[in-house]
Design a protein around this motif. Sequence first.
Motif, short mmCIF file in Angstrom:
data_model
loop_
_atom_site.label_atom_id
_atom_site.label_comp_id
_atom_site.label_asym_id
_atom_site.label_seq_id
_atom_site.Cartn_x
_atom_site.Cartn_y
_atom_site.Cartn_z
N ASP A 43 10.46 4.54 0.88
CA ASP A 43 9.45 3.82 -0.25
C ASP A 43 8.31 3.24 0.43
OD1 ASP A 43 8.79 2.69 -2.61
OD2 ASP A 43 10.35 1.11 -2.61
N ASN A 44 7.53 4.07 0.84
CA ASN A 44 6.09 3.62 1.38
C ASN A 44 5.03 4.74 1.34
OD1 ASN A 44 5.16 1.34 2.91
ND2 ASN A 44 4.89 2.86 4.52
N CYS A 45 3.94 4.22 0.80
CA CYS A 45 2.80 5.38 0.95
C CYS A 45 2.33 5.25 2.39
CB CYS A 45 1.83 4.67 -0.18
SG CYS A 45 0.25 5.79 -0.23
N SER A 46 1.99 6.57 2.93
CA SER A 46 1.35 6.57 4.22
C SER A 46 0.11 6.03 4.33
CB SER A 46 1.68 8.14 4.51
OG SER A 46 0.97 8.99 3.93
N HIS A 47 -0.68 5.97 2.92
CA HIS A 47 -2.08 5.36 3.23
C HIS A 47 -2.22 4.01 3.60
CE1 HIS A 47 -5.98 4.35 1.00
NE2 HIS A 47 -6.45 5.21 2.14
N LEU A 52 5.83 3.13 -2.77
CA LEU A 52 5.47 4.25 -3.80
C LEU A 52 6.51 3.72 -5.04
CD1 LEU A 52 5.77 7.34 -1.43
CD2 LEU A 52 3.87 6.52 -2.73
N SER A 53 7.58 3.22 -5.11
CA SER A 53 8.36 2.69 -6.16
C SER A 53 7.60 2.05 -7.29
CB SER A 53 9.40 1.70 -5.84
OG SER A 53 9.23 0.79 -5.32
N PHE A 54 6.35 1.66 -6.90
CA PHE A 54 5.43 1.18 -7.83
C PHE A 54 4.81 2.22 -8.84
CE2 PHE A 54 4.48 -3.08 -5.61
CZ PHE A 54 5.79 -3.38 -5.77
N ILE A 62 5.74 12.44 -6.17
CA ILE A 62 5.71 11.07 -6.40
C ILE A 62 4.20 10.57 -6.25
CG2 ILE A 62 6.41 10.32 -4.31
CD1 ILE A 62 8.09 8.18 -5.87
N LYS A 63 3.70 9.87 -7.26
CA LYS A 63 2.52 9.36 -7.36
C LYS A 63 2.18 7.97 -6.88
CE LYS A 63 -1.90 9.33 -9.95
NZ LYS A 63 -2.44 9.48 -11.27
N CYS A 64 1.46 7.52 -5.92
CA CYS A 64 1.10 6.30 -5.46
C CYS A 64 0.21 5.58 -6.66
CB CYS A 64 0.67 6.15 -4.25
SG CYS A 64 0.16 4.55 -3.61
N SER A 65 0.70 4.38 -7.05
CA SER A 65 -0.11 3.43 -7.80
C SER A 65 -1.38 2.92 -7.75
CB SER A 65 0.84 2.62 -8.72
OG SER A 65 1.42 1.88 -7.89
#
Length: 114
Positions: A43-47, A52-54, A62-65
């Motif tokens: 649960d962590n965007c690499s950017h 990512l759970s948001f 899965i799309k990062c918000s």
Amino acid sequence: MDAPYIAVARTDAIPPGTFVKVLIENRPYIVANTDGHYYAVEDNCSHEDYPLSFGCLDGDRIKCSLHGSRFSLDTGEPLDEPAEDPIATYRLRVENGQIWIDPSSPANRAAPRE
Ligand code: FES
């Protein structure tokens, strides 16, 4: 189910097209159901280290918000900019309605988070 697999959720708690956030030793994971196929990812965007759970599911992505990058739930690979690095994926098994994941090491060999 033997270690290192850990029970994280019941299948009936994750309808198709949804995901849940689970914590294992205070580390967050996403367990997603895409039309009957289950995935586990960090649960962590690499950017920018953003949850990512948001975000939301888009098919088997899965799309990062925050900035909109989508990641394959299967491979962890980013499919859109600005993210360039994959997220970690984890081995998952389903047995008698119970979902188990192996958090011991990423299945796609992405660098584990410290
Ligand atoms: S923090 Fe996820 S795309 Fe920027």
